[in-house]
Design a protein around this motif. Structure first.
Motif, PDB file in Angstrom:
ATOM      1  N   GLY A 179      -3.395 -32.318  15.382  1.00  0.00           N
ATOM      2  CA  GLY A 179      -2.191 -32.999  15.840  1.00  0.00           C
ATOM      3  C   GLY A 179      -1.198 -33.274  14.724  1.00  0.00           C
ATOM      4  N   GLN A 180      -0.099 -33.920  15.114  1.00  0.00           N
ATOM      5  CA  GLN A 180       1.030 -34.126  14.203  1.00  0.00           C
ATOM      6  C   GLN A 180       0.642 -34.885  12.944  1.00  0.00           C
ATOM      7  OE1 GLN A 180       3.803 -32.716  15.021  1.00  0.00           O
ATOM      8  NE2 GLN A 180       5.484 -33.672  13.913  1.00  0.00           N
ATOM      9  N   ARG A 181      -0.057 -36.011  13.069  1.00  0.00           N
ATOM     10  CA  ARG A 181      -0.398 -36.823  11.899  1.00  0.00           C
ATOM     11  C   ARG A 181      -1.433 -36.123  11.028  1.00  0.00           C
ATOM     12  NH1 ARG A 181       3.670 -38.823  12.261  1.00  0.00           N
ATOM     13  NH2 ARG A 181       4.275 -41.000  12.471  1.00  0.00           N
ATOM     14  N   GLN A 182      -2.370 -35.423  11.648  1.00  0.00           N
ATOM     15  CA  GLN A 182      -3.360 -34.692  10.853  1.00  0.00           C
ATOM     16  C   GLN A 182      -2.666 -33.587  10.054  1.00  0.00           C
ATOM     17  OE1 GLN A 182      -7.314 -33.864  12.467  1.00  0.00           O
ATOM     18  NE2 GLN A 182      -6.994 -31.692  12.029  1.00  0.00           N
ATOM     19  N   MET A 183      -1.755 -32.870  10.707  1.00  0.00           N
ATOM     20  CA  MET A 183      -1.000 -31.830  10.015  1.00  0.00           C
ATOM     21  C   MET A 183      -0.147 -32.439   8.900  1.00  0.00           C
ATOM     22  SD  MET A 183       0.907 -28.673  11.956  1.00  0.00           S
ATOM     23  CE  MET A 183       1.838 -29.786  12.977  1.00  0.00           C
ATOM     24  N   ALA A 184       0.368 -33.655   9.123  1.00  0.00           N
ATOM     25  CA  ALA A 184       1.209 -34.315   8.122  1.00  0.00           C
ATOM     26  C   ALA A 184       0.434 -34.626   6.849  1.00  0.00           C
ATOM     27  CB  ALA A 184       1.809 -35.598   8.700  1.00  0.00           C
ATOM     28  N   VAL A 185      -0.871 -34.866   6.944  1.00  0.00           N
ATOM     29  CA  VAL A 185      -1.685 -35.080   5.740  1.00  0.00           C
ATOM     30  C   VAL A 185      -1.615 -33.849   4.852  1.00  0.00           C
ATOM     31  CG1 VAL A 185      -4.041 -35.394   4.864  1.00  0.00           C
ATOM     32  CG2 VAL A 185      -3.256 -36.737   6.823  1.00  0.00           C
ATOM     33  N   LEU A 186      -1.811 -32.678   5.431  1.00  0.00           N
ATOM     34  CA  LEU A 186      -1.763 -31.437   4.662  1.00  0.00           C
ATOM     35  C   LEU A 186      -0.360 -31.198   4.111  1.00  0.00           C
ATOM     36  CD1 LEU A 186      -3.222 -28.929   3.662  1.00  0.00           C
ATOM     37  CD2 LEU A 186      -2.694 -27.831   5.859  1.00  0.00           C
ATOM     38  N   ALA A 187       0.657 -31.456   4.934  1.00  0.00           N
ATOM     39  CA  ALA A 187       2.033 -31.258   4.479  1.00  0.00           C
ATOM     40  C   ALA A 187       2.350 -32.175   3.304  1.00  0.00           C
ATOM     41  CB  ALA A 187       3.004 -31.516   5.631  1.00  0.00           C
ATOM     42  N   ARG A 188       1.890 -33.416   3.371  1.00  0.00           N
ATOM     43  CA  ARG A 188       2.162 -34.363   2.271  1.00  0.00           C
ATOM     44  C   ARG A 188       1.483 -33.914   0.979  1.00  0.00           C
ATOM     45  NH1 ARG A 188       3.457 -36.236  -1.468  1.00  0.00           N
ATOM     46  NH2 ARG A 188       3.927 -38.395  -2.080  1.00  0.00           N
ATOM     47  N   LEU A 189       0.277 -33.368   1.077  1.00  0.00           N
ATOM     48  CA  LEU A 189      -0.402 -32.872  -0.122  1.00  0.00           C
ATOM     49  C   LEU A 189       0.290 -31.620  -0.659  1.00  0.00           C
ATOM     50  CD1 LEU A 189      -4.124 -33.407   0.966  1.00  0.00           C
ATOM     51  CD2 LEU A 189      -2.733 -34.862  -0.512  1.00  0.00           C
ATOM     52  N   LEU A 190       0.813 -30.800   0.225  1.00  0.00           N
ATOM     53  CA  LEU A 190       1.571 -29.622  -0.217  1.00  0.00           C
ATOM     54  C   LEU A 190       2.820 -30.059  -0.977  1.00  0.00           C
ATOM     55  CD1 LEU A 190       2.326 -26.453   1.862  1.00  0.00           C
ATOM     56  CD2 LEU A 190       4.186 -27.662   0.719  1.00  0.00           C
ATOM     57  N   VAL A 191       3.510 -31.064  -0.458  1.00  0.00           N
ATOM     58  CA  VAL A 191       4.728 -31.568  -1.110  1.00  0.00           C
ATOM     59  C   VAL A 191       4.416 -32.105  -2.506  1.00  0.00           C
ATOM     60  CG1 VAL A 191       6.455 -33.436  -0.982  1.00  0.00           C
ATOM     61  CG2 VAL A 191       5.994 -32.001   1.017  1.00  0.00           C
ATOM     62  N   ALA A 192       3.218 -32.615  -2.709  1.00  0.00           N
ATOM     63  CA  ALA A 192       2.841 -33.154  -4.020  1.00  0.00           C
ATOM     64  C   ALA A 192       2.664 -32.061  -5.063  1.00  0.00           C
ATOM     65  CB  ALA A 192       1.552 -33.966  -3.902  1.00  0.00           C
ATOM     66  N   GLY A 193       2.667 -30.816  -4.667  1.00  0.00           N
ATOM     67  CA  GLY A 193       2.630 -29.705  -5.625  1.00  0.00           C
ATOM     68  C   GLY A 193       1.332 -29.567  -6.387  1.00  0.00           C
ATOM     69  N   GLY A 194       0.227 -29.956  -5.771  1.00  0.00           N
ATOM     70  CA  GLY A 194      -1.072 -29.858  -6.432  1.00  0.00           C
ATOM     71  C   GLY A 194      -1.537 -31.144  -7.086  1.00  0.00           C
ATOM     72  N   ARG A 195      -0.640 -32.111  -7.184  1.00  0.00           N
ATOM     73  CA  ARG A 195      -1.028 -33.402  -7.763  1.00  0.00           C
ATOM     74  C   ARG A 195      -1.788 -34.231  -6.736  1.00  0.00           C
ATOM     75  NH1 ARG A 195       4.124 -32.391  -9.078  1.00  0.00           N
ATOM     76  NH2 ARG A 195       4.894 -33.782  -7.438  1.00  0.00           N
ATOM     77  N   ALA A 196      -2.626 -35.127  -7.211  1.00  0.00           N
ATOM     78  CA  ALA A 196      -3.392 -35.996  -6.314  1.00  0.00           C
ATOM     79  C   ALA A 196      -2.476 -37.033  -5.678  1.00  0.00           C
ATOM     80  CB  ALA A 196      -4.511 -36.692  -7.083  1.00  0.00           C
ATOM     81  N   VAL A 197      -2.723 -37.322  -4.410  1.00  0.00           N
ATOM     82  CA  VAL A 197      -1.999 -38.374  -3.699  1.00  0.00           C
ATOM     83  C   VAL A 197      -3.011 -39.452  -3.324  1.00  0.00           C
ATOM     84  CG1 VAL A 197      -0.570 -38.952  -1.702  1.00  0.00           C
ATOM     85  CG2 VAL A 197      -0.369 -36.693  -2.773  1.00  0.00           C
ATOM     86  N   PRO A 198      -2.867 -40.675  -3.828  1.00  0.00           N
ATOM     87  CA  PRO A 198      -3.812 -41.743  -3.486  1.00  0.00           C
ATOM     88  C   PRO A 198      -3.852 -41.999  -1.982  1.00  0.00           C
ATOM     89  CG  PRO A 198      -2.427 -42.393  -5.337  1.00  0.00           C
ATOM     90  CD  PRO A 198      -1.845 -41.134  -4.785  1.00  0.00           C
ATOM     91  N   VAL A 199      -5.020 -42.384  -1.496  1.00  0.00           N
ATOM     92  CA  VAL A 199      -5.175 -42.657  -0.065  1.00  0.00           C
ATOM     93  C   VAL A 199      -4.226 -43.770   0.378  1.00  0.00           C
ATOM     94  CG1 VAL A 199      -6.759 -43.519   1.692  1.00  0.00           C
ATOM     95  CG2 VAL A 199      -7.550 -41.826   0.039  1.00  0.00           C
TER      96      VAL A 199
END
Length: 265
Positions: free
Chosen positions: A23-43
């Motif tokens: 779903g939308q929010r699950q897909m948004a997790v992956l999109a947000r990590l992609l936007v970070a460019g490989g850097r870690a994103v804290p929970v």
């Protein structure tokens, strides 16, 4: 090869097969990590950015569930206890491990920021612009981080269009570029670089009057919209362009005649 596409409808693909990202929010997790460019994103940041203002009571476990399901989609052959290699744990959060060639947005950005000779730049930017299939990250337009990243990518796309045109002018493609540059300047009338390139393409195609006309249009738009005159670059370009034959005569005929000078008493 596993690839990720953000320059248009958001997708992850194995070869030609599009993966089910949930779903939308699950897909948004992956999109947000992609936007970070490989850097870690804290929970904690993921929670704040996926549910601006009011995260659900079970936000942490919800994120963990999303990550677990995404990992199964991205690495279907991974054994249950085997470490993930794509969507990895990076305390205190997660990160996307991929190479630029696997992520269209990363590959595009690298292409725009790489220099080179005109022929090389033309080919590279032509291929980079072909990666765009529509607006970036449009599925997540209710989330501020996605809106901000989409705006940044769109600005890079406009820069790529202009740098490709600049390379094309150096390669002698002036006539073939006019239509695209007309459309570009009309769609983005406050970009002085768009008007510079259009005027040059027209001038080098032998359309001297049309080139000067484009600069006059730019001046009118900038004055009407921003209260500004042409920038120094466009003013120099305008002054360096010789007027078409007969233009001075047309101006002189339109002037009101001066009264004859009389001798002083």
């Amino acid at each position: 090869m596993l690839t990720f596409r953000a320059l248009g409808p958001f997708q992850a693909r194995h070869g030609e097969t599009s993966l089910d990202l949930g779903g939308q929010r699950q897909m948004a997790v992956l999109a947000r990590l992609l936007v970070a460019g490989g850097r870690a994103v804290p929970v904690a940041m993921l929670i704040d950015e996926l549910w601006p203002g009011e995260p659900p009571a079970q936000a942490l476990s919800t994120i963990q569930g999303y990550v677990s399901r995404l990992r199964r989609a991205l690495e279907p052959g991974r054994a249950p206890r085997e470490e993930a290699e794509v969507l990895v744990s990076a305390p205190p959060g997660y990160a996307l491990r991929a190479s630029p060639v696997q992520v269209d947005a990363w590959s595009f950005e690298n292409a725009v920021k790489t220099g080179g000779e005109p022929a090389e730049s033309w080919d590279r930017l032509e291929a980079a612009l072909a990666l765009w299939r529509g607006p970036a990250l449009a599925e997540f337009s209710d989330l501020p981080w996605a809106v901000s990243e989409a705006g940044r990518l769109e600005e890079l796309r406009l820069i790529a269009v202009e740098r490709r045109a600049d390379a094309g002018l150096l390669l002698g493609h002036s006539g073939a570029l006019v239509a695209d540059l007309e459309a570009h300047a009309s769609a983005h009338p406050l970009r002085e670089e768009a008007w510079r390139l259009l005027a040059l393409a027209l001038y080098r195609s032998g359309r001297q009057g049309d080139a000067l006309g484009a600069l006059r249009r730019a001046r009118t738009l900038l004055r009407d919209e921003l209260g500004l005159d042409l920038g120094a670059t466009l003013q120099r370009l305008e002054s360096d362009m010789p007027r078409p034959p007969g233009s001075a005569r047309r101006r002189s005929r339109s002037r009101r005649p001066r009264p004859p000078r009389t001798a002083a008493p």
